[in-house]
Motif scaffolding. Structure first.
Motif, PDB file in Angstrom:
ATOM      1  N   PHE B   7       0.826  -1.206   0.000  1.00 28.52           N
ATOM      2  CA  PHE B   7       0.000   0.000   0.000  1.00 28.52           C
ATOM      3  C   PHE B   7       0.867   1.265   0.000  1.00 28.52           C
ATOM      4  O   PHE B   7       2.015   1.254   0.446  1.00 28.52           O
ATOM      5  CB  PHE B   7      -0.930   0.009   1.217  1.00 28.52           C
ATOM      6  CG  PHE B   7      -1.970  -1.090   1.166  1.00 28.52           C
ATOM      7  CD1 PHE B   7      -3.120  -0.944   0.392  1.00 28.52           C
ATOM      8  CD2 PHE B   7      -1.776  -2.283   1.838  1.00 28.52           C
ATOM      9  CE1 PHE B   7      -4.056  -1.962   0.308  1.00 28.52           C
ATOM     10  CE2 PHE B   7      -2.718  -3.308   1.764  1.00 28.52           C
ATOM     11  CZ  PHE B   7      -3.853  -3.144   0.990  1.00 28.52           C
ATOM     12  N   ALA B   8       0.246   2.349  -0.498  1.00 31.17           N
ATOM     13  CA  ALA B   8       0.837   3.695  -0.496  1.00 31.17           C
ATOM     14  C   ALA B   8       2.204   3.673  -1.197  1.00 31.17           C
ATOM     15  O   ALA B   8       2.346   3.045  -2.238  1.00 31.17           O
ATOM     16  CB  ALA B   8       0.891   4.253   0.928  1.00 31.17           C
ATOM     17  N   TRP B   9       3.232   4.320  -0.604  1.00 29.40           N
ATOM     18  CA  TRP B   9       4.502   4.390  -1.346  1.00 29.40           C
ATOM     19  C   TRP B   9       5.242   3.059  -1.402  1.00 29.40           C
ATOM     20  O   TRP B   9       6.114   2.871  -2.258  1.00 29.40           O
ATOM     21  CB  TRP B   9       5.396   5.525  -0.856  1.00 29.40           C
ATOM     22  CG  TRP B   9       5.731   5.592   0.596  1.00 29.40           C
ATOM     23  CD1 TRP B   9       5.218   6.473   1.504  1.00 29.40           C
ATOM     24  CD2 TRP B   9       6.669   4.773   1.323  1.00 29.40           C
ATOM     25  NE1 TRP B   9       5.768   6.241   2.750  1.00 29.40           N
ATOM     26  CE2 TRP B   9       6.660   5.211   2.665  1.00 29.40           C
ATOM     27  CE3 TRP B   9       7.503   3.716   0.975  1.00 29.40           C
ATOM     28  CZ2 TRP B   9       7.443   4.631   3.664  1.00 29.40           C
ATOM     29  CZ3 TRP B   9       8.296   3.124   1.953  1.00 29.40           C
ATOM     30  CH2 TRP B   9       8.259   3.589   3.285  1.00 29.40           C
ATOM     31  N   PHE B  78       3.254  -1.802   4.422  1.00 31.91           N
ATOM     32  CA  PHE B  78       2.819  -0.431   4.155  1.00 31.91           C
ATOM     33  C   PHE B  78       3.549   0.558   5.054  1.00 31.91           C
ATOM     34  O   PHE B  78       4.183   0.153   6.033  1.00 31.91           O
ATOM     35  CB  PHE B  78       1.303  -0.318   4.356  1.00 31.91           C
ATOM     36  CG  PHE B  78       0.764  -1.031   5.574  1.00 31.91           C
ATOM     37  CD1 PHE B  78       0.905  -0.501   6.842  1.00 31.91           C
ATOM     38  CD2 PHE B  78       0.117  -2.260   5.438  1.00 31.91           C
ATOM     39  CE1 PHE B  78       0.399  -1.161   7.955  1.00 31.91           C
ATOM     40  CE2 PHE B  78      -0.386  -2.940   6.554  1.00 31.91           C
ATOM     41  CZ  PHE B  78      -0.249  -2.385   7.806  1.00 31.91           C
ATOM     42  N   PRO B  80       3.617   3.761   7.926  1.00 35.45           N
ATOM     43  CA  PRO B  80       2.755   4.087   9.063  1.00 35.45           C
ATOM     44  C   PRO B  80       1.451   4.728   8.569  1.00 35.45           C
ATOM     45  O   PRO B  80       1.472   5.529   7.641  1.00 35.45           O
ATOM     46  CB  PRO B  80       3.598   5.080   9.873  1.00 35.45           C
ATOM     47  CG  PRO B  80       5.014   4.686   9.558  1.00 35.45           C
ATOM     48  CD  PRO B  80       4.988   4.276   8.112  1.00 35.45           C
ATOM     49  N   VAL B  81       0.358   4.371   9.206  1.00 34.48           N
ATOM     50  CA  VAL B  81      -0.959   4.810   8.725  1.00 34.48           C
ATOM     51  C   VAL B  81      -1.159   6.310   8.979  1.00 34.48           C
ATOM     52  O   VAL B  81      -0.603   6.881   9.917  1.00 34.48           O
ATOM     53  CB  VAL B  81      -2.092   3.999   9.368  1.00 34.48           C
ATOM     54  CG1 VAL B  81      -1.926   2.526   9.039  1.00 34.48           C
ATOM     55  CG2 VAL B  81      -2.145   4.203  10.879  1.00 34.48           C
ATOM     56  N   THR B  82      -1.976   6.937   8.119  1.00 37.94           N
ATOM     57  CA  THR B  82      -2.208   8.391   8.209  1.00 37.94           C
ATOM     58  C   THR B  82      -3.674   8.736   7.951  1.00 37.94           C
ATOM     59  O   THR B  82      -3.988   9.714   7.293  1.00 37.94           O
ATOM     60  CB  THR B  82      -1.318   9.149   7.200  1.00 37.94           C
ATOM     61  OG1 THR B  82      -1.558   8.621   5.879  1.00 37.94           O
ATOM     62  CG2 THR B  82       0.152   9.013   7.518  1.00 37.94           C
ATOM     63  N   GLY B  83      -4.574   7.917   8.477  1.00 39.97           N
ATOM     64  CA  GLY B  83      -6.003   8.189   8.260  1.00 39.97           C
ATOM     65  C   GLY B  83      -6.561   9.195   9.252  1.00 39.97           C
ATOM     66  O   GLY B  83      -5.833   9.899   9.932  1.00 39.97           O
ATOM     67  N   GLY B  84      -7.874   9.224   9.344  1.00 39.53           N
ATOM     68  CA  GLY B  84      -8.573  10.090  10.277  1.00 39.53           C
ATOM     69  C   GLY B  84      -8.690  11.510   9.794  1.00 39.53           C
ATOM     70  O   GLY B  84      -8.225  11.860   8.728  1.00 39.53           O
TER      71      GLY B  84
END
Lengths: 161, 84
Positions: B7-9, B78, B80-84
């Motif tokens: 996921f992502a980069w 992936f 580190p997550v960056t949601g919210g």
């Protein structure tokens, strides 16, 4: 008890929150938080990527933690995915309780944990190109304050499905 | 076989959003899996170079680098997550 949804369509806060009080007379407080895309530094769009097989389960786990910690009569988490522009809502969290204190705390807890323990990634579009947002240490610090005395975190918990 | 999801980069650097590979003998942890994957291509190496910037889920649950992996697992890699 806390409903979770992940959607690529715009979030309608009124529709999401209405079920928390519909046909009930025992709810004394509803706290609603909505996060929006900001046009910081010329941002033109934000794309939220997620891990579909894991996302709803992770949200349900976070919701179950909130329900176990505070006496809530209901709640909802709605997270947008896909491409959105400044002014659009990214996330909505609403919790209902008899009293405001539990509702305020649970809403803040849900947001802190959503930011650090759910599989979403933000990519920012500007005139110069697209860049992935880096995780912020301040978000980890905010989430860590909710860890219990044993230092247990959701990372060690199996999803509550 | 092991199913890998990116996921992502991590996805961008590897160049695909996932792959299903035979799990070599002797690879029993996330850490050894990442070491093996990093040797598969320049893209894999670039994506996995900074392990401090890598997070992993095994069968849809966040896992540490010492977590066990076995044939049949779904391992997502992936940032580190960056949601919210």
């Amino acid at each position: 008890m806390i409903a979770v949804a992940v959607q690529s369509t715009p979030i309608d806060a009124a529709v999401a929150v209405a079920p928390l009080t519909a046909e009930r007379s025992d709810v004394g407080a509803v706290v609603t938080f909505t996060g929006f895309v900001r046009d910081d530094n010329g941002l033109t769009a934000l794309t939220l990527e997620h891990y579909p097989a894991m996302t709803e389960c992770a949200l349900a786990t976070i919701a179950a933690q909130a329900a176990a910690r505070w006496p809530l009569s209901g709640g909802v988490i709605v997270h947008r995915v896909g491409r959105m522009v400044p002014g659009e809502a990214i996330v909505l969290v609403a919790v209902a309780s008899s009293h405001r204190s539990a509702a305020f705390q649970a809403a803040e807890f849900l947001m802190d944990w959503l930011k650090t323990k759910a599989p979403f990634w933000k990519a920012e579009e500007r005139a110069g190109g697209v860049t992935w947002v880096a995780a912020k240490a301040s978000d980890d610090t905010a989430a860590d304050r909710w860890n219990d005395r044993r230092g247990e975190s959701v990372f060690e918990l199996r999803p509550a499905v | 076989m092991i199913e890998l999801l990116y996921f992502a980069w991590v996805r961008e650097r590897i160049g695909v959003d996932g792959e299903i590979l035979p799990l070599p003998q002797g690879i029993a942890t996330v850490s050894s899996l990442l070491d093996w994957l990093a040797g598969r291509s320049a893209g894999h190496a670039a994506a996995l170079a900074d392990r401090n910037a890598i997070r992993v889920a095994v069968d849809q649950v966040f896992a540490g680098f010492d977590a066990a992996v076995a044939a049949g697992a779904e391992v997502a890699i992936f940032p580190p997550v960056t949601g919210g």
